[in-house]
Design an enzyme around this catalytic site. Structure first.
Site, PDB file in Angstrom:
ATOM      1  N   TYR A   1       0.838  -1.198   0.000  1.00 23.89           N
ATOM      2  CA  TYR A   1       0.000   0.000   0.000  1.00 23.89           C
ATOM      3  C   TYR A   1       0.877   1.253   0.000  1.00 23.89           C
ATOM      4  O   TYR A   1       0.650   2.192  -0.776  1.00 23.89           O
ATOM      5  CB  TYR A   1      -0.914  -0.017   1.226  1.00 23.89           C
TER       6      TYR A   1
ATOM      7  N   THR B   1     -14.376   5.078   5.868  1.00 19.11           N
ATOM      8  CA  THR B   1     -14.961   4.320   4.762  1.00 19.11           C
ATOM      9  C   THR B   1     -14.789   2.835   5.074  1.00 19.11           C
ATOM     10  O   THR B   1     -14.029   2.462   5.982  1.00 19.11           O
ATOM     11  CB  THR B   1     -14.261   4.639   3.429  1.00 19.11           C
TER      12      THR B   1
END
Length: 273
Positions: free
Chosen positions: A173, A208
């Site tokens: 990531y 989220t």
């Protein structure tokens, strides 16, 4: 009148979360929308991903504002399908002025992950998918001759890389989000002659499904040094998607008409720590 009246915007990862927020913010300001999402699960991702029903909800919300919308299920990892989607949608809507490369995944916290797959999937979606989006959209923007704005959604992990523990999920990531900055800077040079601005946006944690899920919660609980490393200066734990959309709107509007090649943090001061 909206600040984006007459514009057409492409948003990837538009079915929910930040993507849906970006779509709705721009539609509220007058933009017509091309909304894409995978709407399927990737095996290495430890949380439920978006569905076709999520994408339909995004489209319905845009239509309720009186704007045109073209929802499309497409994988940003598929360069040819992205090209076909953009050509078809831009032709039908008449132009392409704004691109938001938002699609992204995280494999952090996966149980018994396949390291190679976790790393590869993350790079493929978050970095290669970003490039595929630009490569698909840039020809239509250039041919339109109206300039435009491209915003790549990166992360504070694309600026600092804090909280690494050697796991494939967080390492990939961080690598992908750093890579997005390189893509942004290169494309800012490439497209400047066409009046197309390219910037990246770097939020800290946003509320989220990619962040607020059991896998990430357990990872932070087991890696307290990562939680501390990703603490912001301001007393806020998570941003709301709308907080990021506010900054995005500025970047794609004429208020930022001379802003290009910039990595803009929206991070409550994390990058300053």
């Amino acid at each position: 009148m909206g600040v984006l009246d007459g514009k057409v915007a492409l948003v990837t990862g538009a079915a929910r979360g930040q993507g849906r927020s970006h779509v709705l913010r721009m539609a509220a300001e007058g933009a017509d929308i091309i909304a894409t999402d995978l709407c399927a699960q990737i095996a290495s991702v430890p949380y439920p991903m978006s569905t076709a029903a999520d994408l339909a909800m995004t489209a319905e919300a845009v239509e309720s504002m009186g704007r045109r919308v073209m929802p499309r299920i497409v994988d940003v990892r598929d360069a040819l399908e992205m090209q076909r989607t953009v050509v078809e949608a831009a032709s039908e809507l008449g132009s392409l002025d704004i691109v938001v490369a938002n699609a992204g995944i995280a494999t952090v916290g996966a149980t018994n992950p396949d390291p190679a797959r976790a790393f590869g999937d993350t790079i493929d979606v978050n970095l290669i998918g970003t490039w595929n989006t630009i490569a698909a959209a840039a020809p239509a923007m250039r041919e339109g001759g109206r300039g435009g704005a491209i915003v790549l959604i990166s992360s504070t992990q694309g600026l600092k890389g804090v909280g690494g523990d050697g796991s494939p999920g967080i390492t990939a990531y961080t690598a992908a989000k750093h890579g997005v900055v390189g893509v942004m800077r290169s494309c800012a040079h490439w497209l400047a002659q066409d009046g197309i601005r390219v910037n990246s946006l770097h939020p800290t944690g946003v509320e989220t499904p990619m962040i607020t899920n059991q896998a990430v919660s357990e990872w932070f609980a087991s890696t307290p040094e990562a939680a501390e490393a990703t603490r912001s200066l301001l007393p806020v734990s998570l941003l709301q998607p709308e907080d990021v959309s506010d900054a995005l709107l500025w970047l794609v509007s004429d208020q930022a008409k001379y802003v290009t090649g910039v990595a803009l943090p929206v991070d409550a001061g994390l990058a300053a720590r």
